[in-house]
Motif scaffolding. Structure first.
Motif, PDB file in Angstrom:
ATOM      1  N   ARG A 180     -17.469  10.439  47.948  1.00  0.00           N
ATOM      2  CA  ARG A 180     -18.767  10.527  48.420  1.00  0.00           C
ATOM      3  C   ARG A 180     -19.125  12.073  48.494  1.00  0.00           C
ATOM      4  NH1 ARG A 180     -19.961   8.060  53.597  1.00  0.00           N
ATOM      5  NH2 ARG A 180     -18.780   6.441  52.565  1.00  0.00           N
ATOM      6  N   GLN A 181     -17.926  12.809  49.104  1.00  0.00           N
ATOM      7  CA  GLN A 181     -18.028  14.115  49.273  1.00  0.00           C
ATOM      8  C   GLN A 181     -18.149  14.844  47.934  1.00  0.00           C
ATOM      9  OE1 GLN A 181     -14.766  15.389  51.534  1.00  0.00           O
ATOM     10  NE2 GLN A 181     -15.908  15.018  53.423  1.00  0.00           N
ATOM     11  N   LEU A 182     -17.277  14.376  47.029  1.00  0.00           N
ATOM     12  CA  LEU A 182     -17.315  15.146  45.720  1.00  0.00           C
ATOM     13  C   LEU A 182     -18.470  14.819  45.039  1.00  0.00           C
ATOM     14  CD1 LEU A 182     -13.662  14.084  44.633  1.00  0.00           C
ATOM     15  CD2 LEU A 182     -14.645  16.165  44.707  1.00  0.00           C
ATOM     16  N   GLU A 183     -19.227  13.443  45.175  1.00  0.00           N
ATOM     17  CA  GLU A 183     -20.595  13.163  44.411  1.00  0.00           C
ATOM     18  C   GLU A 183     -21.514  14.452  44.986  1.00  0.00           C
ATOM     19  OE1 GLU A 183     -22.274   9.273  44.595  1.00  0.00           O
ATOM     20  OE2 GLU A 183     -20.460   8.627  43.378  1.00  0.00           O
ATOM     21  N   THR A 184     -21.571  14.527  46.511  1.00  0.00           N
ATOM     22  CA  THR A 184     -22.518  15.441  46.827  1.00  0.00           C
ATOM     23  C   THR A 184     -22.074  16.877  46.288  1.00  0.00           C
ATOM     24  OG1 THR A 184     -21.173  15.718  48.808  1.00  0.00           O
ATOM     25  CG2 THR A 184     -22.999  14.226  48.995  1.00  0.00           C
ATOM     26  N   ASN A 185     -20.796  16.932  46.248  1.00  0.00           N
ATOM     27  CA  ASN A 185     -20.559  18.467  45.852  1.00  0.00           C
ATOM     28  C   ASN A 185     -21.143  18.600  44.386  1.00  0.00           C
ATOM     29  OD1 ASN A 185     -19.331  19.891  47.581  1.00  0.00           O
ATOM     30  ND2 ASN A 185     -17.210  19.812  46.556  1.00  0.00           N
ATOM     31  N   VAL A 186     -20.852  17.453  43.537  1.00  0.00           N
ATOM     32  CA  VAL A 186     -21.217  17.628  42.337  1.00  0.00           C
ATOM     33  C   VAL A 186     -22.949  17.804  42.166  1.00  0.00           C
ATOM     34  CG1 VAL A 186     -21.870  16.188  40.074  1.00  0.00           C
ATOM     35  CG2 VAL A 186     -19.475  16.276  41.244  1.00  0.00           C
ATOM     36  N   LYS A 187     -23.668  17.090  43.081  1.00  0.00           N
ATOM     37  CA  LYS A 187     -25.020  17.352  43.236  1.00  0.00           C
ATOM     38  C   LYS A 187     -25.452  18.689  43.519  1.00  0.00           C
ATOM     39  CE  LYS A 187     -26.923  12.573  44.037  1.00  0.00           C
ATOM     40  NZ  LYS A 187     -26.464  11.922  45.184  1.00  0.00           N
ATOM     41  N   THR A 188     -24.675  19.258  44.343  1.00  0.00           N
ATOM     42  CA  THR A 188     -25.081  20.607  44.874  1.00  0.00           C
ATOM     43  C   THR A 188     -24.739  21.644  43.855  1.00  0.00           C
ATOM     44  OG1 THR A 188     -22.996  20.539  45.902  1.00  0.00           O
ATOM     45  CG2 THR A 188     -24.622  20.389  47.354  1.00  0.00           C
ATOM     46  N   LEU A 189     -23.670  21.398  43.271  1.00  0.00           N
ATOM     47  CA  LEU A 189     -23.158  22.064  42.034  1.00  0.00           C
ATOM     48  C   LEU A 189     -24.171  22.171  40.893  1.00  0.00           C
ATOM     49  CD1 LEU A 189     -19.420  21.719  41.963  1.00  0.00           C
ATOM     50  CD2 LEU A 189     -20.636  23.830  42.596  1.00  0.00           C
ATOM     51  N   GLN A 190     -24.999  20.750  40.729  1.00  0.00           N
ATOM     52  CA  GLN A 190     -25.739  20.600  39.727  1.00  0.00           C
ATOM     53  C   GLN A 190     -26.920  21.406  40.044  1.00  0.00           C
ATOM     54  OE1 GLN A 190     -25.994  16.476  39.245  1.00  0.00           O
ATOM     55  NE2 GLN A 190     -24.847  16.470  37.360  1.00  0.00           N
ATOM     56  N   ASN A 191     -27.307  21.413  41.057  1.00  0.00           N
ATOM     57  CA  ASN A 191     -28.427  21.807  41.881  1.00  0.00           C
ATOM     58  C   ASN A 191     -28.319  23.417  41.385  1.00  0.00           C
ATOM     59  OD1 ASN A 191     -29.958  19.684  42.249  1.00  0.00           O
ATOM     60  ND2 ASN A 191     -29.401  19.765  44.405  1.00  0.00           N
ATOM     61  N   CYS A 192     -27.335  24.160  41.883  1.00  0.00           N
ATOM     62  CA  CYS A 192     -26.866  25.393  41.798  1.00  0.00           C
ATOM     63  C   CYS A 192     -26.903  25.803  40.313  1.00  0.00           C
ATOM     64  CB  CYS A 192     -25.549  25.453  42.256  1.00  0.00           C
ATOM     65  SG  CYS A 192     -25.474  25.929  44.014  1.00  0.00           S
TER      66      CYS A 192
ATOM     67  N   LYS B 245     -28.828  24.246  37.930  1.00  0.00           N
ATOM     68  CA  LYS B 245     -30.166  24.275  37.548  1.00  0.00           C
ATOM     69  C   LYS B 245     -30.679  25.620  38.176  1.00  0.00           C
ATOM     70  CE  LYS B 245     -33.124  21.446  39.483  1.00  0.00           C
ATOM     71  NZ  LYS B 245     -33.885  20.680  39.682  1.00  0.00           N
ATOM     72  N   ASP B 246     -30.565  25.812  39.472  1.00  0.00           N
ATOM     73  CA  ASP B 246     -31.093  27.179  39.794  1.00  0.00           C
ATOM     74  C   ASP B 246     -30.529  28.545  38.917  1.00  0.00           C
ATOM     75  OD1 ASP B 246     -31.167  26.354  43.463  1.00  0.00           O
ATOM     76  OD2 ASP B 246     -32.328  25.578  41.680  1.00  0.00           O
ATOM     77  N   THR B 247     -29.509  28.395  38.686  1.00  0.00           N
ATOM     78  CA  THR B 247     -28.591  29.708  38.076  1.00  0.00           C
ATOM     79  C   THR B 247     -29.458  29.473  36.636  1.00  0.00           C
ATOM     80  OG1 THR B 247     -26.690  28.964  39.089  1.00  0.00           O
ATOM     81  CG2 THR B 247     -26.812  30.720  37.545  1.00  0.00           C
ATOM     82  N   LYS B 248     -29.521  28.458  35.995  1.00  0.00           N
ATOM     83  CA  LYS B 248     -30.181  28.342  34.531  1.00  0.00           C
ATOM     84  C   LYS B 248     -31.559  28.600  34.732  1.00  0.00           C
ATOM     85  CE  LYS B 248     -27.728  24.730  32.281  1.00  0.00           C
ATOM     86  NZ  LYS B 248     -27.747  23.254  31.985  1.00  0.00           N
ATOM     87  N   GLU B 249     -32.361  28.400  35.642  1.00  0.00           N
ATOM     88  CA  GLU B 249     -33.467  28.913  35.944  1.00  0.00           C
ATOM     89  C   GLU B 249     -33.671  30.437  36.090  1.00  0.00           C
ATOM     90  OE1 GLU B 249     -35.587  27.030  38.960  1.00  0.00           O
ATOM     91  OE2 GLU B 249     -35.861  25.040  37.928  1.00  0.00           O
ATOM     92  N   GLU B 250     -32.544  30.842  37.086  1.00  0.00           N
ATOM     93  CA  GLU B 250     -32.631  32.461  37.164  1.00  0.00           C
ATOM     94  C   GLU B 250     -32.337  33.010  36.101  1.00  0.00           C
ATOM     95  OE1 GLU B 250     -33.126  33.475  40.292  1.00  0.00           O
ATOM     96  OE2 GLU B 250     -32.597  35.738  40.023  1.00  0.00           O
ATOM     97  N   VAL B 251     -31.483  32.466  35.227  1.00  0.00           N
ATOM     98  CA  VAL B 251     -31.052  33.098  33.979  1.00  0.00           C
ATOM     99  C   VAL B 251     -32.289  33.187  32.998  1.00  0.00           C
ATOM    100  CG1 VAL B 251     -29.827  32.663  31.803  1.00  0.00           C
ATOM    101  CG2 VAL B 251     -28.517  32.665  34.068  1.00  0.00           C
TER     102      VAL B 251
END
Lengths: 481, 448
Positions: free
Chosen positions: A127-139, A141-147
């Motif tokens: 579960r932790q890894l999943e949440t990690n994955v989600k946050t990383l995915q969000n990050c 996405k954000d980074t992509k948007e930033e880019v």
């Protein structure tokens, strides 16, 4: 049955073999026959042939049968023992098996527990890894948007730079062209100014030479301007500051007043009294240090205000909670929320009604002003009303005029009559005077006695006439009035 | 509202004298000076070429006419019509020409901004200023006319020179911390100089009169930055409009942002009033078609319009700018404070048909005017809080806190109002179309 009990049961030998050698308590010399009978019965019950026949003689014991029986019994016994031994062994085996099973069971249970815990742990980790994955995915996405955003910015900056460069290049080309033109141009146009006459300065003064003095004067002027500005600003800020301080003081005083006016518990009162004391002290202090506005005084002021505000807030909160719980008519100062709301509703309704009333009034007024939808009919209406009045007035006026004329005529007549009367009276007076004179002159002393009465008569006649005349003139004058 | 008759002009050159008594217009190469109250021609001057720029001197006694193509500047006197003055820049060319605040010097900028020549009308003295910067606003005079700030560029660095206008003495010369200075402006009290960078970097610097850097403000990095700047008349606020569609207000004590005004596409603010211009198609009834009506009243051929109040939340029409182009049409391009400091009018370029009015006391949106065409020009009345705007059609629009009104310019033919300005007394408006001008006399009271 617990295994230990079986085990102990199985340990004890079935029958002590040694006890067979010694005669047991079963048979003695006295009860041989009973014993024999008993044994017979037992043997019969075990389907052995009887050792003793049902005879009268007691010692008719069949030895062969007895021995066979004994042998059979021994065999039985051996078999039984063997069986028992086997059973015991089996029992041991099974108990140890059971024990072993129990042990394995507990071991497996422990293992199961452990593996369950492991499982939970792994789940948790997953579960932790999943949440990690989600946050990383969000990050991501954000980074992509930033880019993307930065790319957009870079693109716009690039277009801006390109545009700028092109503009500069164009200008550069123009400069180059102009330089070329100037190089090959034959006639160089000189710069110059033609003016009819030089005009005076706008402020009328003469131009000054540029010297060090003027430079320093300029510097001075500049600093003066700046200083003036600073002074102005400081003054404004000071004024604002004092205003705000005054407001704060007032607020504090009001808060203290509000808090003191409410019925408070003794300790609060005491506290407030102390606070009052310190407040008055502070006020004194502040008044003294007002101009200096030292940090200490300022801090004290703000702190005391904060404290007062906190107290006021608590008090208001308490009142609020009280109001929500209290019923009607509890305290004259504390109105229940319900009453308050009812009051508000009533007032709102009143306001609404008044507004509606005002609106209808306005509408009616508007209607009143606008009712003549057609100007002509309105005019006509107006005129018709006026006309009646006018007619009536005209008639009355006519009547008055007639009366006036009549009066005038009468007055004229009367005045004429009065004048005539006046004349006549005058004439009459004259006549009378003449007549009297004549009479007097004419009558001698001799005739004095006689014509006296005649004169008196004549006189009385004349006076009567005069009276009549007077009365007429009086009447005339009366009617004239 | 009364309208005067129409007069010709060229190049949108029409200016009222600073004392408000005269109106000067240029018609091709002629300069026509009229008395403002009677509109009678008082003077008529003839220049040598088509006039590109015309300006009154501060004492209303002289007018300069600049002809850039020929590199000539001619100065005319009102008191002495036969006085003449001609400045010939020769082969060096002329790009801009302006008066100095004392009305006795003329500053000419040569082509390619090689130098600024200061010609004196009082003496024979001529001054030259080297390396002026060619940017959006490179020269500014302080309000009292004592100092001039000039942006310079030497060796790829920006400098600012402060001159005393009295004798053109260089008071201060300091380097500016901008990358590429785009403009500078004195505060109305003359003590602070606001200097801003080009749109590639959001940076606004505040320098004191003596050249010290008071403060620097930068709202964000990398994206396109400042588009417009305006001081409030009391010098209390500095409004900075940028490409991110926001206006940031800085205060004069700490030079920090006190608030920012956003221009969203959907207006939710319940205290703001949205006025939408609605055009009424003229309905021709049979009783109206009299010859009298047709000749006298233009209403058949020009559409009337009025303002309607839109319910909130309201949508503002947005036009997305072309991302490929430089200087995109997005962001706050125009800012103006009212004369009493109470209101700020802004225009966002990607909402070109709307004009936003902000209340500076409450620091919130007060009104939004949505027009049927892009707003071309808006000016505040110099005396009252009243805003006049035009959108290139035949109407002039007025907003005041009491309400909005739209007035048709009753001129035969159509008068497309391209720009307008107020007379200094605030009692009349001068409307300019492409080739004509018309005066509009406005009463003090406003109707809704």
């Amino acid at each position: 049955m617990s295994p230990s009990r079986l085990y102990t049961a199985s340990v004890t030998p079935p029958l002590p073999l040694s006890s067979f050698n010694v005669s047991s308590n079963f048979c003695t010399e006295e009860n041989v026959s009973e014993c024999i009978l008993y044994i017979n019965q037992e043997l019969l019950s075990l389907c052995f042939p009887p050792i003793f026949q049902n005879s009268d003689s007691i010692s008719d014991l069949d030895a062969v049968v007895a021995l066979n029986n004994i042998y059979d019994l021994l065999q039985l016994h051996r078999r039984a023992v063997g069986m028992m031994e086997e059973l015991e062994v089996e029992q041991l085996k099974s108990s140890s098996d059971l024990h072993y099973q129990h042990l394995t069971n507990s071991r497996l249970k422990d293992q199961l527990e452990l593996s369950k815990k492991e499982n939970m742990r792994l789940h948790e980790r997953e579960r932790q890894l999943e949440t990690n994955v989600k946050t990383l995915q969000n990050c991501l996405k954000d980074t992509k948007e930033e880019v993307q955003r930065l790319q957009g910015i870079i693109a716009s900056r690039a277009t801006q730079y390109n545009h700028d460069i092109k503009r500069r290049e164009r200008e550069h080309n123009r400069v180059k062209e102009r330089l070329n033109q100037l190089l090959i141009a034959k006639k160089e146009n000189k710069q110059g100014m033609e003016v009819l006459n030089y005009i005076g300065r706008s402020d009328g003064r003469r131009c000054l030479w540029k010297t060090g003095k003027t430079e320093s004067r300029h510097e001075g002027d500049m600093y003066k301007t700046l200083l003036n500005e600073f002074d102005n600003r400081q003054r404004e800020l000071m004024v604002e500051n004092t205003e705000l301080k005054k407001v704060l003081q007032q607020v504090k005083r009001e808060m203290v007043g509000v808090l003191n006016s409410k019925k408070m518990s003794q300790e609060e009162e005491k506290q407030s009294n102390d606070m009052d004391q310190t407040n008055s002290d502070e006020d004194e202090l502040l008044k003294r240090h007002h101009e200096m506005s030292c940090d200490h005084a300022r801090e004290k002021l703000t702190n005391s205000i904060r404290q007062q505000w906190r107290k006021l807030k608590h008090h208001v909160e308490r009142l609020d909670s009280q109001a929500s719980m209290v019923q009607d008519g509890d305290s004259e100062e504390v109105i229940s929320k319900q009453l308050h709301e009812e009051e508000m509703e009533r007032l709102k309704l009143e306001i609404q009604q008044c507004k509606e009333f005002i609106q209808t009034q306005q509408q009616l007024l508007q209607q009143q002003l606008n009712t003549p939808c057609d100007e002509e009919t309105a005019a006509v209406l107006n005129d018709s009303y006026m006309l009646e009045e006018k007619e009536r007035l005209k008639e009355e006026w006519k009547v008055f005029e007639e009366q006036r004329k009549n009066f005038e005529m009468e007055r004229r007549n009367f005045t004429e009559a009065a004048i005539r009367l006046g004349h006549e009276r005058k004439c009459f007076e004259d006549d009378r005077a003449m007549w009297i004179k004549h009479q007097f002159l004419n009558t001698t002393f001799a005739d004095q006695m006689k014509p006296q009465s005649r004169m008196a008569d004549e006189f009385s006649k004349h006076s009567g006439r005069e009276e009549k005349l007077i009365s007429i003139s009086g009447k005339v004058s009366k009617s004239h009035l | 509202m009364n309208f005067s008759e129409v007069f010709k002009q060229s190049n949108q050159l029409c200016k009222v004298s600073p004392d408000g008594k005269y109106l000067a217009t240029c018609v091709q190469y002629r300069l026509v000076v009229r008395d403002f109250s009677s509109l009678q021609i008082v003077h008529l001057y003839t220049c040598l070429d088509q006039v590109m720029h015309m300006e009154w001197s501060s004492d209303s006694l002289f007018i300069l006419c600049a002809m850039y193509k020929r590199g000539l500047v001619q100065v005319w006197s009102l008191e002495q019509p036969d006085w003449h003055c001609k400045i010939d820049e020769g082969s060096i060319g002329l790009v801009s020409s302006r008066w100095s605040p004392d009305g006795r010097h003329i500053l000419n900028t040569t082509e390619f901004s090689l130098r600024v020549t200061v010609w004196s009308l009082c003496t024979k003295a001529v001054s030259y200023i080297k390396y002026p910067k060619a940017c959006q606003k490179g020269v500014d005079f302080s309000a009292d006319g004592r100092y001039m700030a000039l942006a310079e560029r030497r060796e790829c660095k920006d400098y600012i020179s402060v001159f005393v206008c009295d004798d053109w003495h260089l008071l201060r010369h300091f380097e500016s911390e901008t990358q590429d200075l785009s403009g500078l402006e004195w505060s109305p009290n003359g003590c602070v100089l606001a200097v801003w960078d080009s749109c590639l970097e959001y940076k606004i610097l505040l320098y004191s009169l003596d050249g010290r850097l008071l403060s620097s403000y930068s709202a964000y990095e990398w994206s396109l930055g400042i588009k417009s700047v305006a001081w409030s008349p009391s010098s209390q606020f500095l409004a900075v409009g940028s490409y991110d569609e926001k206006v940031r207000i800085l205060n004069h004590i700490t030079w920090k942002k006190i608030t920012e005004f956003e221009h969203p596409a959907t207006i939710m603010n319940t205290k703001a009033v949205v006025f939408k211009e609605v055009e009424k198609r003229p309905v021709v009834g049979s009783e109206d078609l009299s010859i009298h009506q047709l000749t006298v009243d233009n209403s058949l051929f020009s559409t009337q319009s009025k303002y309607e109040i839109t319910q909130l939340p309201a949508q503002v029409p947005v036009i997305k700018p072309d991302p490929e182009r430089a200087n995109p049409k997005i962001g706050i391009s125009a800012l103006a404070f009212s004369a009493d400091n109470r209101f700020l009018a802004t225009k966002n370029d990607n909402m070109p048909q709307s004009l936003w009015v902000w209340d500076m006391q409450r620091l919130s949106l007060l009104a939004v005017l949505e027009q049927t065409a892009p707003v071309r020009c808006f000016v505040w009345d110099p005396r009252r809080p009243r805003l006049a705007l035009c959108t290139g059609n035949t109407k002039v629009y007025l907003w005041s806190p009491a309400g909005c009104v739209s007035v048709n310019v009753p001129v035969e033919g159509s008068f497309q109002v391209q720009s307008l300005f107020w007379h200094c007394s605030g009692s009349s408006l001068v409307l300019l179309s492409k080739e004509h001008i018309c005066l509009c006399y406005v009463e003090a009271e406003e109707e809704k």
